[in-house]
Design a protein around this motif. Structure first.
Motif, PDB file in Angstrom:
ATOM      1  N   LEU A   1       0.834  -1.196   0.000  1.00 51.08           N
ATOM      2  CA  LEU A   1       0.000   0.000   0.000  1.00 51.08           C
ATOM      3  C   LEU A   1       0.876   1.257   0.000  1.00 51.08           C
ATOM      4  CD1 LEU A   1      -2.794   1.283   0.099  1.00 51.08           C
ATOM      5  CD2 LEU A   1      -2.733   1.029   2.591  1.00 51.08           C
ATOM      6  N   GLY A   2       1.946   1.232   0.789  1.00 47.26           N
ATOM      7  CA  GLY A   2       2.873   2.359   0.810  1.00 47.26           C
ATOM      8  C   GLY A   2       3.534   2.571  -0.541  1.00 47.26           C
ATOM      9  N   LEU A   3       3.845   1.494  -1.215  1.00 51.90           N
ATOM     10  CA  LEU A   3       4.458   1.591  -2.537  1.00 51.90           C
ATOM     11  C   LEU A   3       3.476   2.175  -3.547  1.00 51.90           C
ATOM     12  CD1 LEU A   3       7.003   1.082  -4.179  1.00 51.90           C
ATOM     13  CD2 LEU A   3       6.234  -1.258  -4.524  1.00 51.90           C
ATOM     14  N   VAL A   4       2.221   1.774  -3.475  1.00 44.48           N
ATOM     15  CA  VAL A   4       1.193   2.350  -4.360  1.00 44.48           C
ATOM     16  C   VAL A   4       1.061   3.841  -4.077  1.00 44.48           C
ATOM     17  CG1 VAL A   4      -1.270   2.388  -4.919  1.00 44.48           C
ATOM     18  CG2 VAL A   4      -0.091   0.194  -4.656  1.00 44.48           C
ATOM     19  N   ASP A   5       1.018   4.209  -2.803  1.00 44.24           N
ATOM     20  CA  ASP A   5       0.890   5.616  -2.425  1.00 44.24           C
ATOM     21  C   ASP A   5       2.096   6.422  -2.903  1.00 44.24           C
ATOM     22  OD1 ASP A   5      -0.431   7.777  -1.224  1.00 44.24           O
ATOM     23  OD2 ASP A   5       0.580   7.457   0.692  1.00 44.24           O
TER      24      ASP A   5
ATOM     25  N   ARG B   1      22.064  -0.469  -3.517  1.00 45.05           N
ATOM     26  CA  ARG B   1      20.897  -0.088  -2.728  1.00 45.05           C
ATOM     27  C   ARG B   1      19.671  -0.300  -3.599  1.00 45.05           C
ATOM     28  NH1 ARG B   1      22.830  -0.113   2.204  1.00 45.05           N
ATOM     29  NH2 ARG B   1      24.410   1.463   2.556  1.00 45.05           N
ATOM     30  N   PRO B   2      18.917  -1.346  -3.333  1.00 45.83           N
ATOM     31  CA  PRO B   2      17.764  -1.611  -4.195  1.00 45.83           C
ATOM     32  C   PRO B   2      16.726  -0.493  -4.109  1.00 45.83           C
ATOM     33  CG  PRO B   2      17.855  -3.199  -2.388  1.00 45.83           C
ATOM     34  CD  PRO B   2      19.050  -2.321  -2.272  1.00 45.83           C
ATOM     35  N   ARG B   3      16.073  -0.302  -5.212  1.00 42.94           N
ATOM     36  CA  ARG B   3      14.957   0.633  -5.303  1.00 42.94           C
ATOM     37  C   ARG B   3      13.793  -0.179  -5.860  1.00 42.94           C
ATOM     38  NH1 ARG B   3      16.613   6.017  -5.103  1.00 42.94           N
ATOM     39  NH2 ARG B   3      15.070   6.724  -6.587  1.00 42.94           N
ATOM     40  N   TYR B   4      12.586   0.283  -5.607  1.00 45.56           N
ATOM     41  CA  TYR B   4      11.410  -0.514  -5.942  1.00 45.56           C
ATOM     42  C   TYR B   4      10.400   0.318  -6.718  1.00 45.56           C
ATOM     43  CZ  TYR B   4      13.554  -3.379  -2.401  1.00 45.56           C
ATOM     44  OH  TYR B   4      14.458  -4.129  -1.707  1.00 45.56           O
ATOM     45  N   SER B   5       9.674  -0.360  -7.598  1.00 45.74           N
ATOM     46  CA  SER B   5       8.599   0.278  -8.342  1.00 45.74           C
ATOM     47  C   SER B   5       7.489  -0.740  -8.570  1.00 45.74           C
ATOM     48  CB  SER B   5       9.110   0.834  -9.675  1.00 45.74           C
ATOM     49  OG  SER B   5       9.578  -0.211 -10.494  1.00 45.74           O
ATOM     50  N   LEU B   6       6.342  -0.226  -8.974  1.00 48.09           N
ATOM     51  CA  LEU B   6       5.208  -1.094  -9.279  1.00 48.09           C
ATOM     52  C   LEU B   6       5.296  -1.584 -10.708  1.00 48.09           C
ATOM     53  CD1 LEU B   6       2.146   0.814  -7.777  1.00 48.09           C
ATOM     54  CD2 LEU B   6       3.241  -1.241  -6.891  1.00 48.09           C
ATOM     55  N   ALA B   7       4.985  -2.835 -10.902  1.00 51.47           N
ATOM     56  CA  ALA B   7       4.869  -3.409 -12.241  1.00 51.47           C
ATOM     57  C   ALA B   7       3.410  -3.737 -12.518  1.00 51.47           C
ATOM     58  CB  ALA B   7       5.732  -4.658 -12.352  1.00 51.47           C
ATOM     59  N   ALA B   8       2.544  -3.319 -11.609  1.00 53.47           N
ATOM     60  CA  ALA B   8       1.109  -3.579 -11.737  1.00 53.47           C
ATOM     61  C   ALA B   8       0.360  -2.264 -11.590  1.00 53.47           C
ATOM     62  CB  ALA B   8       0.651  -4.566 -10.665  1.00 53.47           C
ATOM     63  N   ASP B   9      -0.871  -2.260 -11.995  1.00 55.66           N
ATOM     64  CA  ASP B   9      -1.709  -1.076 -11.890  1.00 55.66           C
ATOM     65  C   ASP B   9      -2.033  -0.799 -10.419  1.00 55.66           C
ATOM     66  OD1 ASP B   9      -3.550   0.969 -13.023  1.00 55.66           O
ATOM     67  OD2 ASP B   9      -5.047  -0.323 -12.065  1.00 55.66           O
ATOM     68  N   GLY B  10      -1.774   0.420  -9.974  1.00 54.68           N
ATOM     69  CA  GLY B  10      -2.013   0.791  -8.581  1.00 54.68           C
ATOM     70  C   GLY B  10      -3.465   0.631  -8.167  1.00 54.68           C
ATOM     71  N   ASP B  11      -4.401   0.989  -9.050  1.00 54.53           N
ATOM     72  CA  ASP B  11      -5.819   0.845  -8.722  1.00 54.53           C
ATOM     73  C   ASP B  11      -6.203  -0.622  -8.538  1.00 54.53           C
ATOM     74  OD1 ASP B  11      -6.336   3.588  -8.735  1.00 54.53           O
ATOM     75  OD2 ASP B  11      -6.744   3.602 -10.887  1.00 54.53           O
ATOM     76  N   ALA B  12      -5.641  -1.492  -9.355  1.00 56.63           N
ATOM     77  CA  ALA B  12      -5.920  -2.924  -9.220  1.00 56.63           C
ATOM     78  C   ALA B  12      -5.387  -3.444  -7.888  1.00 56.63           C
ATOM     79  CB  ALA B  12      -5.306  -3.693 -10.384  1.00 56.63           C
ATOM     80  N   ILE B  13      -4.226  -2.954  -7.481  1.00 54.94           N
ATOM     81  CA  ILE B  13      -3.668  -3.374  -6.189  1.00 54.94           C
ATOM     82  C   ILE B  13      -4.531  -2.858  -5.049  1.00 54.94           C
ATOM     83  CG2 ILE B  13      -1.700  -3.113  -4.627  1.00 54.94           C
ATOM     84  CD1 ILE B  13       0.101  -3.265  -7.098  1.00 54.94           C
TER      85      ILE B  13
END
Length: 119
Positions: A19-23, A88-100
């Motif tokens: 949820l934090g990643l989507v935000d 230092r890893p960084r992260y992103s979404l590979a999916a649609d935020g609304d779907a998550i």
């Protein structure tokens, strides 16, 4: 971007981190660091309705991200190095935020935090 995580396999901390990643994805450029996600999660946890919950520390966030990075909905980027030469890893979404968000809405404990992210 049709990949969605399997909610049943996610711990509560992983759900909050997701949820934090989507935000974070809605407010800033991706990818983001674990520290940025931790800050976002700390704010969101103020809205979560559970009886006993401690704020996850950096190690908790890292463990959750490590587990989530195997999921097709999350991408881990490791090409950036710190001054000490460590990745230092960084992260992103590979999916649609609304779907998550729809998926996470199945967890009633996150309702107020999801509403805040959806605004």
């Amino acid at each position: 971007m049709s990949q969605k995580p399997d909610l049943a396999s996610l711990s509560f901390t992983q759900r909050v981190v997701l949820l934090g990643l989507v935000d974070e994805a809605r407010d800033s450029e991706m990818p983001v660091t674990a520290l940025e996600i931790k800050s976002r999660c700390t704010s969101l946890l103020d809205l979560v309705e559970v009886e006993s919950l401690s704020t996850p520390g950096e190690q908790d966030i890292m463990r959750a991200l490590n587990g989530l990075s195997a999921d097709p909905a999350i991408e881990e980027h490791t090409n950036q190095q710190s001054p000490a030469g460590k990745g230092r890893p960084r992260y992103s979404l590979a999916a649609d935020g609304d779907a998550i968000l729809e998926l996470l809405a199945e967890d009633d404990r996150l309702a107020d935090a999801i509403a805040a992210v959806s605004e």
